[in-house]
Scaffold this motif. Structure first.
Motif, mmCIF file in Angstrom:
data_model
loop_
_atom_site.group_PDB
_atom_site.id
_atom_site.type_symbol
_atom_site.label_atom_id
_atom_site.label_comp_id
_atom_site.label_asym_id
_atom_site.label_seq_id
_atom_site.Cartn_x
_atom_site.Cartn_y
_atom_site.Cartn_z
ATOM 1 N N VAL A 244 11.155 4.473 -1.926
ATOM 2 C CA VAL A 244 12.454 4.124 -1.345
ATOM 3 C C VAL A 244 12.675 4.895 -0.036
ATOM 4 O O VAL A 244 13.185 4.361 0.935
ATOM 5 N N PHE A 245 12.242 6.138 -0.017
ATOM 6 C CA PHE A 245 12.436 6.990 1.159
ATOM 7 C C PHE A 245 11.255 6.916 2.121
ATOM 8 O O PHE A 245 11.438 6.912 3.332
ATOM 9 N N LYS A 246 10.058 6.858 1.584
ATOM 10 C CA LYS A 246 8.850 6.991 2.404
ATOM 11 C C LYS A 246 8.394 5.685 3.052
ATOM 12 O O LYS A 246 7.619 5.724 4.000
ATOM 13 N N CYS A 247 8.831 4.545 2.551
ATOM 14 C CA CYS A 247 8.323 3.261 3.047
ATOM 15 C C CYS A 247 9.360 2.478 3.855
ATOM 16 O O CYS A 247 9.248 1.264 4.004
ATOM 17 N N ARG A 248 10.350 3.172 4.377
ATOM 18 C CA ARG A 248 11.410 2.478 5.129
ATOM 19 C C ARG A 248 10.860 1.753 6.352
ATOM 20 O O ARG A 248 11.266 0.633 6.646
ATOM 21 N N HIS B 247 0.840 -1.203 0.000
ATOM 22 C CA HIS B 247 0.000 0.000 0.000
ATOM 23 C C HIS B 247 0.878 1.257 0.000
ATOM 24 O O HIS B 247 0.637 2.201 -0.752
ATOM 25 N N CYS B 248 1.905 1.259 0.828
ATOM 26 C CA CYS B 248 2.823 2.394 0.906
ATOM 27 C C CYS B 248 3.509 2.614 -0.444
ATOM 28 O O CYS B 248 3.607 3.745 -0.924
ATOM 29 N N CYS B 249 3.962 1.532 -1.063
ATOM 30 C CA CYS B 249 4.653 1.639 -2.362
ATOM 31 C C CYS B 249 3.722 2.218 -3.427
ATOM 32 O O CYS B 249 4.125 3.078 -4.205
ATOM 33 N N LYS B 250 2.477 1.741 -3.447
ATOM 34 C CA LYS B 250 1.516 2.237 -4.437
ATOM 35 C C LYS B 250 1.234 3.720 -4.224
ATOM 36 O O LYS B 250 1.105 4.478 -5.177
ATOM 37 N N ASP B 251 1.137 4.115 -2.974
ATOM 38 C CA ASP B 251 0.818 5.516 -2.654
ATOM 39 C C ASP B 251 1.971 6.473 -2.942
ATOM 40 O O ASP B 251 1.743 7.654 -3.197
#
Length: 108
Positions: A52-56, A42-46
């Motif tokens: 790479v930075f936002k879904c750590r 979900h994080c990757c799609k959003d």
């Protein structure tokens, strides 16, 4: 006692213990970590390119969940037993596990 436990299993080839059983472990681990897999997806799609930075945080949680299972000897044994059961059933019936659950046509 350990020898008796080993006698229950047919001889497993190198490819079975090093490739096929770990593959089954990965599949089952993804099921057991489904909530974390879903959160990461979900994080990757959003976030697209910025994932790479936002879904750590989601990635770290998913890795932790999967790594705990991969290192669990009991989980390996559980997957090995399942693999051996499926292998023996295939040798007995000639039907792969993925095809065994399909229903027979009702028009027979």
């Amino acid at each position: 006692m350990m020898e008796a436990a080993k006698a229950d299993y047919p001889h497993l080839r190198h490819v079975e213990t090093d490739v096929l059983i770990p593959k089954l472990m990965r599949e089952k681990a993804k099921e057991r970590c489904a909530e974390k897999v879903e959160a990461f997806n979900h994080c990757c799609k959003d976030n697209g390119f910025f994932m790479v930075f936002k879904c750590r945080e989601e990635n770290a949680a998913l890795k932790e969940c999967l790594t705990v299972l991969y290192k669990d000897a009991a989980f390996f044994e559980e997957c090995k037993r399942e693999y051996v059961r499926e292998k023996l059933e295939f040798e007995r019936t000639g039907i792969p596990a993925k095809n065994r659950t399909q229903k027979l046509p009702t028009s027979m």
